[in-house]
Design a protein around this motif. Structure first.
Motif, PDB file in Angstrom:
ATOM      1  N   SER A 123       3.735   8.080  10.649  1.00 12.79           N
ATOM      2  CA  SER A 123       4.594   8.962   9.841  1.00 12.79           C
ATOM      3  C   SER A 123       4.271   9.353   8.440  1.00 12.79           C
ATOM      4  O   SER A 123       4.808  10.053   7.770  1.00 12.79           O
ATOM      5  CB  SER A 123       5.934   8.167   9.695  1.00 12.79           C
ATOM      6  N   GLY A 124       3.162   8.440   8.052  1.00 10.37           N
ATOM      7  CA  GLY A 124       2.713   8.696   6.816  1.00 10.37           C
ATOM      8  C   GLY A 124       1.290   8.796   6.141  1.00 10.37           C
ATOM      9  O   GLY A 124       0.537   9.621   6.821  1.00 10.37           O
ATOM     10  N   ARG A 125       0.991   7.979   5.437  1.00  8.11           N
ATOM     11  CA  ARG A 125      -0.340   8.133   4.639  1.00  8.11           C
ATOM     12  C   ARG A 125      -1.672   7.626   5.870  1.00  8.11           C
ATOM     13  O   ARG A 125      -2.562   8.291   5.569  1.00  8.11           O
ATOM     14  CB  ARG A 125      -0.250   6.779   3.639  1.00  8.11           C
ATOM     15  N   GLY A 126      -1.513   6.972   6.694  1.00  8.35           N
ATOM     16  CA  GLY A 126      -2.437   6.869   7.529  1.00  8.35           C
ATOM     17  C   GLY A 126      -3.706   6.071   7.529  1.00  8.35           C
ATOM     18  O   GLY A 126      -4.893   6.202   7.903  1.00  8.35           O
ATOM     19  N   SER A 127      -3.609   5.094   6.421  1.00  8.50           N
ATOM     20  CA  SER A 127      -4.746   4.331   6.278  1.00  8.50           C
ATOM     21  C   SER A 127      -5.287   3.407   7.306  1.00  8.50           C
ATOM     22  O   SER A 127      -6.520   3.247   7.675  1.00  8.50           O
ATOM     23  CB  SER A 127      -4.506   3.625   4.961  1.00  8.50           C
ATOM     24  N   ASN A 128      -4.350   2.909   7.976  1.00  8.32           N
ATOM     25  CA  ASN A 128      -4.483   2.385   9.420  1.00  8.32           C
ATOM     26  C   ASN A 128      -4.932   3.020  10.357  1.00  8.32           C
ATOM     27  O   ASN A 128      -6.142   2.621  11.029  1.00  8.32           O
ATOM     28  CB  ASN A 128      -3.233   1.460   9.755  1.00  8.32           C
ATOM     29  N   LEU A 129      -4.511   4.114  10.475  1.00  3.96           N
ATOM     30  CA  LEU A 129      -5.000   5.136  11.460  1.00  3.96           C
ATOM     31  C   LEU A 129      -6.726   5.348  11.277  1.00  3.96           C
ATOM     32  O   LEU A 129      -7.348   5.201  12.069  1.00  3.96           O
ATOM     33  CB  LEU A 129      -4.444   6.418  11.494  1.00  3.96           C
ATOM     34  N   ALA A 138       1.447   2.685  13.624  1.00 10.06           N
ATOM     35  CA  ALA A 138       0.756   2.250  12.134  1.00 10.06           C
ATOM     36  C   ALA A 138       1.540   3.168  11.287  1.00 10.06           C
ATOM     37  O   ALA A 138       1.117   4.266  10.875  1.00 10.06           O
ATOM     38  CB  ALA A 138      -0.725   2.794  12.388  1.00 10.06           C
ATOM     39  N   GLY A 139       2.511   2.537  10.771  1.00  6.91           N
ATOM     40  CA  GLY A 139       3.296   3.021   9.651  1.00  6.91           C
ATOM     41  C   GLY A 139       4.170   4.208  10.395  1.00  6.91           C
ATOM     42  O   GLY A 139       4.681   5.229   9.651  1.00  6.91           O
ATOM     43  N   PHE A 140       4.768   3.823  11.743  1.00  6.51           N
ATOM     44  CA  PHE A 140       5.310   4.752  12.376  1.00  6.51           C
ATOM     45  C   PHE A 140       6.869   4.524  11.889  1.00  6.51           C
ATOM     46  O   PHE A 140       7.413   3.435  12.323  1.00  6.51           O
ATOM     47  CB  PHE A 140       5.225   4.775  14.038  1.00  6.51           C
ATOM     48  N   ASN A 178       2.325  -3.042  16.959  1.00  9.96           N
ATOM     49  CA  ASN A 178       2.771  -2.818  15.789  1.00  9.96           C
ATOM     50  C   ASN A 178       2.166  -3.548  14.748  1.00  9.96           C
ATOM     51  O   ASN A 178       2.015  -4.768  14.717  1.00  9.96           O
ATOM     52  CB  ASN A 178       4.231  -2.664  15.487  1.00  9.96           C
ATOM     53  N   ILE A 179       1.845  -2.899  13.402  1.00 15.34           N
ATOM     54  CA  ILE A 179       1.445  -3.522  12.347  1.00 15.34           C
ATOM     55  C   ILE A 179       2.750  -3.730  11.349  1.00 15.34           C
ATOM     56  O   ILE A 179       3.032  -2.946  10.832  1.00 15.34           O
ATOM     57  CB  ILE A 179       0.135  -3.197  11.694  1.00 15.34           C
ATOM     58  N   HIS A 180       2.744  -4.928  10.496  1.00 12.71           N
ATOM     59  CA  HIS A 180       3.897  -4.877   9.639  1.00 12.71           C
ATOM     60  C   HIS A 180       3.487  -5.607   8.597  1.00 12.71           C
ATOM     61  O   HIS A 180       2.916  -6.827   8.472  1.00 12.71           O
ATOM     62  CB  HIS A 180       5.105  -5.483  10.132  1.00 12.71           C
ATOM     63  N   PRO A 181       3.804  -5.152   7.275  1.00  5.59           N
ATOM     64  CA  PRO A 181       3.466  -5.840   6.009  1.00  5.59           C
ATOM     65  C   PRO A 181       4.213  -7.057   5.609  1.00  5.59           C
ATOM     66  O   PRO A 181       4.714  -7.014   4.383  1.00  5.59           O
ATOM     67  CB  PRO A 181       3.597  -4.422   4.975  1.00  5.59           C
ATOM     68  N   SER A 182       4.166  -8.048   6.174  1.00  2.00           N
ATOM     69  CA  SER A 182       4.940  -9.227   5.880  1.00  2.00           C
ATOM     70  C   SER A 182       4.356 -10.346   6.977  1.00  2.00           C
ATOM     71  O   SER A 182       3.935 -10.049   8.046  1.00  2.00           O
ATOM     72  CB  SER A 182       6.659  -9.106   5.799  1.00  2.00           C
ATOM     73  N   ILE A 226      -2.063  -6.729   0.634  1.00  2.00           N
ATOM     74  CA  ILE A 226      -1.923  -6.923   1.917  1.00  2.00           C
ATOM     75  C   ILE A 226      -2.468  -5.660   2.789  1.00  2.00           C
ATOM     76  O   ILE A 226      -2.818  -5.994   3.840  1.00  2.00           O
ATOM     77  CB  ILE A 226      -0.137  -6.538   2.110  1.00  2.00           C
ATOM     78  N   ILE A 227      -2.391  -4.579   2.355  1.00  2.00           N
ATOM     79  CA  ILE A 227      -3.056  -3.232   2.979  1.00  2.00           C
ATOM     80  C   ILE A 227      -4.773  -3.675   3.350  1.00  2.00           C
ATOM     81  O   ILE A 227      -5.035  -3.361   4.594  1.00  2.00           O
ATOM     82  CB  ILE A 227      -2.847  -1.842   2.515  1.00  2.00           C
ATOM     83  N   LYS A 228      -5.223  -4.169   2.534  1.00  2.00           N
ATOM     84  CA  LYS A 228      -6.624  -4.720   2.731  1.00  2.00           C
ATOM     85  C   LYS A 228      -6.783  -5.592   3.896  1.00  2.00           C
ATOM     86  O   LYS A 228      -7.566  -5.636   4.607  1.00  2.00           O
ATOM     87  CB  LYS A 228      -7.115  -5.315   1.291  1.00  2.00           C
ATOM     88  N   GLU A 229      -5.824  -6.506   3.926  1.00  4.51           N
ATOM     89  CA  GLU A 229      -5.816  -7.583   4.964  1.00  4.51           C
ATOM     90  C   GLU A 229      -5.388  -6.969   6.431  1.00  4.51           C
ATOM     91  O   GLU A 229      -5.818  -7.003   7.510  1.00  4.51           O
ATOM     92  CB  GLU A 229      -4.795  -8.681   4.713  1.00  4.51           C
ATOM     93  N   GLU A 230      -4.630  -5.897   6.216  1.00  2.00           N
ATOM     94  CA  GLU A 230      -4.251  -5.325   7.339  1.00  2.00           C
ATOM     95  C   GLU A 230      -5.095  -4.548   8.107  1.00  2.00           C
ATOM     96  O   GLU A 230      -5.181  -4.537   9.322  1.00  2.00           O
ATOM     97  CB  GLU A 230      -3.120  -3.951   7.034  1.00  2.00           C
ATOM     98  N   HIS A 231      -6.170  -3.717   7.395  1.00  2.00           N
ATOM     99  CA  HIS A 231      -7.225  -3.358   7.805  1.00  2.00           C
ATOM    100  C   HIS A 231      -8.249  -4.162   8.612  1.00  2.00           C
ATOM    101  O   HIS A 231      -8.947  -3.801   9.353  1.00  2.00           O
ATOM    102  CB  HIS A 231      -8.063  -2.402   6.727  1.00  2.00           C
TER     103      HIS A 231
END
Ligand code: GRF
Length: 188
Positions: free
Chosen positions: A14-20, A88-90, A108-112, A171-176
């Motif tokens: 839905s958004g920025r798409g860094s995980n995409l 991914a941010g959907f 899904n990926i979740h930031p917590s 967190i986003i660094k770890e998500e990747h």
């Protein structure tokens, strides 16, 4: 995973798409068990530019009517033989019916560090509660928000003077790292 056939995957954003972007890069590596065949978005998301950049089929589907939207999704997913959906941010909650009808896997990926801080503004809430750590989680999708079975999680330490921005960045660094690892874990 046996043989050479890679799992056909759709990424929902839905958004920025860094995980995409990160998953596309991962999919191009030899060790990846997936190929990204489709990107679905519920709006003209910034992240769609990665679909363009890598010439991946993209589809914007309005979710004004969830019923119609999910029907459209299921048709295209079936047509393209998609076996895995990576959210991914959907920013939409998929219905029980959709989850049942889609015959593949949905993650899904979740930031917590679930089960703590389901929903939105996870870092801000963790900071307000003086938590010592937050993190990120990849989990199977069930019809209850951020509640499906955990595949992998990673803790991120909250340091002194941490801000929402600095924590989100960590967190986003770890998500990747976590999302590709979780995909490999369930498919190999
Ligand atoms: C990530 O923090 C993810 O965990 C959450 O939404 C954010 C999406 O970021 N579900 P991006 O669009 O992948 O950059």
């Amino acid at each position: 995973m046996t043989g050479l056939k890679k799992v056909k995957t759709a990424v929902f954003i839905s958004g920025r798409g860094s995980n995409l972007n990160n998953l596309i890069k991962f999919s191009k590596t030899k060790k990846s068990p997936i190929i990204i065949d489709l990107v679905i978005s519920d709006k003209k998301a910034f992240g769609l530019k990665y679909a363009d950049q890598y010439k991946i089929k993209k589809k914007i589907i309005s979710f004004k009517s969830i019923k119609i939207a999910e029907k459209k999704c299921l048709i295209i997913l079936k047509k393209r033989n998609i076996e895995l959906i990576c959210l991914a941010g959907f920013m939409r909650i998929l219905s029980k019916n959709f989850i049942k009808k889609f015959k593949g896997i949905i993650i899904n990926i979740h930031p917590s560090y679930l089960p703590k801080y389901k929903g939105l503004n996870t870092s801000l809430r963790a900071l307000k509660n003086n938590e010592k750590f937050s993190g990120c989680t990849v989990h199977y999708v069930s019809s209850k928000l951020d509640s499906g079975k955990v595949i992998l999680q990673k803790k991120v330490r909250i340091t002194k003077n941490e801000t929402e921005i600095s924590l989100d960045r960590k967190i986003i660094k770890e998500e990747h790292k976590l999302y590709p690892a979780a995909i490999s874990k369930i498919l190999y």
